[in-house]
Design an enzyme around this catalytic site. Structure first.
Site, PDB file in Angstrom:
ATOM      1  N   LEU A  75      30.093 -67.507 -13.292  1.00  0.00           N
ATOM      2  CA  LEU A  75      29.851 -66.080 -13.536  1.00  0.00           C
ATOM      3  C   LEU A  75      29.909 -65.271 -12.247  1.00  0.00           C
ATOM      4  CD1 LEU A  75      26.819 -66.376 -16.003  1.00  0.00           C
ATOM      5  CD2 LEU A  75      29.166 -65.747 -16.592  1.00  0.00           C
ATOM      6  N   GLY A  78      27.082 -66.083  -4.798  1.00  0.00           N
ATOM      7  CA  GLY A  78      26.368 -65.343  -3.768  1.00  0.00           C
ATOM      8  C   GLY A  78      26.155 -66.194  -2.532  1.00  0.00           C
ATOM      9  N   GLY A  81      24.479 -69.683  -3.533  1.00  0.00           N
ATOM     10  CA  GLY A  81      25.061 -70.613  -4.497  1.00  0.00           C
ATOM     11  C   GLY A  81      25.839 -69.914  -5.598  1.00  0.00           C
ATOM     12  N   LYS A  97      21.977 -71.079 -11.828  1.00  0.00           N
ATOM     13  CA  LYS A  97      22.379 -70.955 -10.422  1.00  0.00           C
ATOM     14  C   LYS A  97      22.229 -72.320  -9.737  1.00  0.00           C
ATOM     15  CE  LYS A  97      20.971 -67.486  -7.767  1.00  0.00           C
ATOM     16  NZ  LYS A  97      20.080 -66.685  -6.878  1.00  0.00           N
ATOM     17  N   ASP A 191      16.547 -57.857  -0.283  1.00  0.00           N
ATOM     18  CA  ASP A 191      17.977 -58.066  -0.481  1.00  0.00           C
ATOM     19  C   ASP A 191      18.467 -57.262  -1.680  1.00  0.00           C
ATOM     20  OD1 ASP A 191      20.440 -59.123   0.229  1.00  0.00           O
ATOM     21  OD2 ASP A 191      20.197 -60.921  -0.999  1.00  0.00           O
TER      22      ASP A 191
END
Length: 360
Positions: A75, A78, A81, A97, A191
Site C-alpha cells: 500500500l 515509509g 518499513g 506494516k 512527524d
C-alpha cells in the site's frame, strides 16, 4: 434494654455511614470514568507489567494474509518499513506494516502509545507481532490512502473539493488537539506530514505513524535526536533542537498550505529560493490580490474568498518562525470549524443546494 438500644442505634448509624461512603465512592468512580470517556482522555502508564488491549498476533496468519508479503499487496512505503494490504478471516481487510530491522525503538513507541489511545482522528492499532527479528504492526485499513497520495499522486487532488480539504484539515487538527490537550502527559507527534494523514472511505482523516512521537513532559525533550521530514520540521527544532507542541503546529501549517496550494512542501526541481512551500508562498499569502491565483487549480473559484483568506491567515500563523507567535492547536481548530458545513462536522450553515454531493 437501654444498653441494647444504644448498641442497636450505634449499629444503624455505623451501617448508614458505611453505606453512604460506599455510594459516594461508587458515584465518584463512575463520574471520573465517565468524564475520561467523554473527554477521550488517555493517561499513559509505561509499566512493563501493564496489560495492553492490542492483540499479539500470529506471524503465520499475517504472512498468509499478505500473500507472503507480495509486492502486489504493498500500500505504501515509509522510512520505517512497508505497509501491506492483508485479508484476515471473515473478509476483514487490514493494513500490516513490516518494519525495518533498525526500527525496534519506533516499533515499541508505537505499540506503547497507540495501545492507550482512542480517538476518531487517530489510527487504530489492532495488533502487533514479534517474530525473530521481524516486527509487524496491524492497523485498520484506510481505503483512500494518504493525503500525500491524494494530493500529489496520479489524481492530483481531483477528488479533494474545498469542503473536503477543510474537513481533512479539521480532522487532523482534532487529532493533534487530542495529543496535546487530552493525553497526559501530552504527546508531540514529531512527524506530522501529509503521508502520515490517512483517509478512510468517506475521506475522514486520521493521524498515523507514531514511531517518532515523544511525551511533552519529558525532561530531556530538548536533547532528543533531530528527526522528521524536510519541509515539515520547525526551524527552532532544526537549528537549535528545541522541541515543543508548537513544532507540530508548524508541521500542520505546512499541511494546510499543501491543501490550499496543491504543492509539495519541498519542490526539488524548483530554483533554490523557491524550494520551500513556506518561503515561496509567504509573500503571496498575505496579499489578497495574489492569493486566489496561487490556489490549487482544482479548487480555484470554488470557495467564498473570505473563507480562503481566513484559512490562509491560519496557515501563516502556524508557520511563523518564532514558535511563541504560533497559535495553540485548539485556536486553529476554533478558526476552522465555522468554515465547514454542519453536515461535515462544522458550524457553517448552508442550504442543500449549496452543498455539493461530492463534499459529503
Amino acid at each position: 434494654m437501654d444498653q441494647n438500644r444504644r448498641l442497636l442505634i450505634a449499629l444503624i448509624v455505623a451501617s448508614t455511614a458505611l453505606g453512604l461512603i460506599i455510594l459516594f465512592w461508587i458515584y465518584h468512580t463512575k463520574r471520573f470514568h465517565t468524564s475520561d470517556v467523554v473527554k477521550g482522555m488517555c493517561k499513559f502508564n509505561f509499566s512493563k507489567s501493564r496489560k495492553t488491549l492490542v492483540s499479539l498476533m500470529d506471524y503465520n496468519i499475517l504472512e498468509s494474509a499478505t500473500n507472503k508479503f507480495q509486492e502486489t499487496e504493498i500500500l505504501g512505503e515509509g522510512g520505517f518499513g512497508r505497509v501491506y494490504k492483508a485479508k484476515l478471516e471473515d473478509n476483514l481487510y487490514v493494513a500490516v506494516k513490516k518494519l525495518t530491522q533498525n526500527s525496534i525503538k519506533e516499533f515499541e513507541t508505537e505499540v506503547e502509545l497507540l495501545s492507550q489511545m482512542q480517538h476518531l482522528n487517530i489510527i487504530s492499532l489492532l495488533g502487533y507481532c514479534i517474530h525473530s527479528e521481524t516486527r509487524l504492526l496491524v492497523y485498520e485499513l484506510m481505503h483512500n490512502g494518504s493525503l500525500e497520495t491524494q494530493l500529489h499522486g496520479p489524481s492530483r487532488g481531483s477528488v479533494l473539493t474545498w469542503h473536503r480539504r477543510i474537513k481533512i484539515a479539521l480532522d487532523a487538527a482534532r487529532g493533534i488537539e487530542y495529543l496535546h490537550e487530552q493525553c497526559h502527559p501530552p504527546v508531540i507527534h514529531r512527524d506530522l506530514k501529509s503521508s502520515n494523514i490517512l483517509l478512510d472511505s468517506n475521506f475522514n482523516a486520521k493521524l498515523s505513524d507514531f514511531g517518532l512521537a515523544v511525551l511533552g513532559g519529558a525532561q530531556n525533550k530538548n536533547n532528543i535526536k533531530l528527526s522528521g521530514t524536510l519541509g515539515y520540521v520547525a526551524p527552532e527544532y532544526m537549528l537549535d533542537g528545541k522541541l515543543s507542541d508548537k513544532s507540530d503546529v508548524y508541521a500542520f501549517g505546512v499541511v494546510l498550505l499543501e491543501l490550499l496550494l496543491g504543492r509539495r512542501p519541498v519542490e526539488k526541481e524548483a530554483p533554490t529560493e523557491c524550494q520551500s512551500i513556506v518561503t515561496w508562498a509567504m509573500p503571496q499569502l498575505t496579499d489578497r490580490s495574489k492569493l486566489p491565483n496561487i490556489v490549487d487549480p482544482v479548487i480555484q473559484n470554488t470557495m467564498d474568498l473570505k473563507h480562503l483568506y481566513q484559512v490562509a491567515a491560519v496557515a501563516v500563523l502556524c508557520v511563523q518562525p518564532e514558535p511563541s507567535y504560533r497559535p495553540l492547536i485548539t485556536d486553529v481548530l476554533h478558526s476552522l470549524i465555522p468554515l465547514l458545513p454542519t453536515e461535515l462536522g462544522g458550524t457553517l450553515r448552508v442550504t442543500t443546494q449549496q452543498l455539493s454531493p461530492s463534499d459529503s
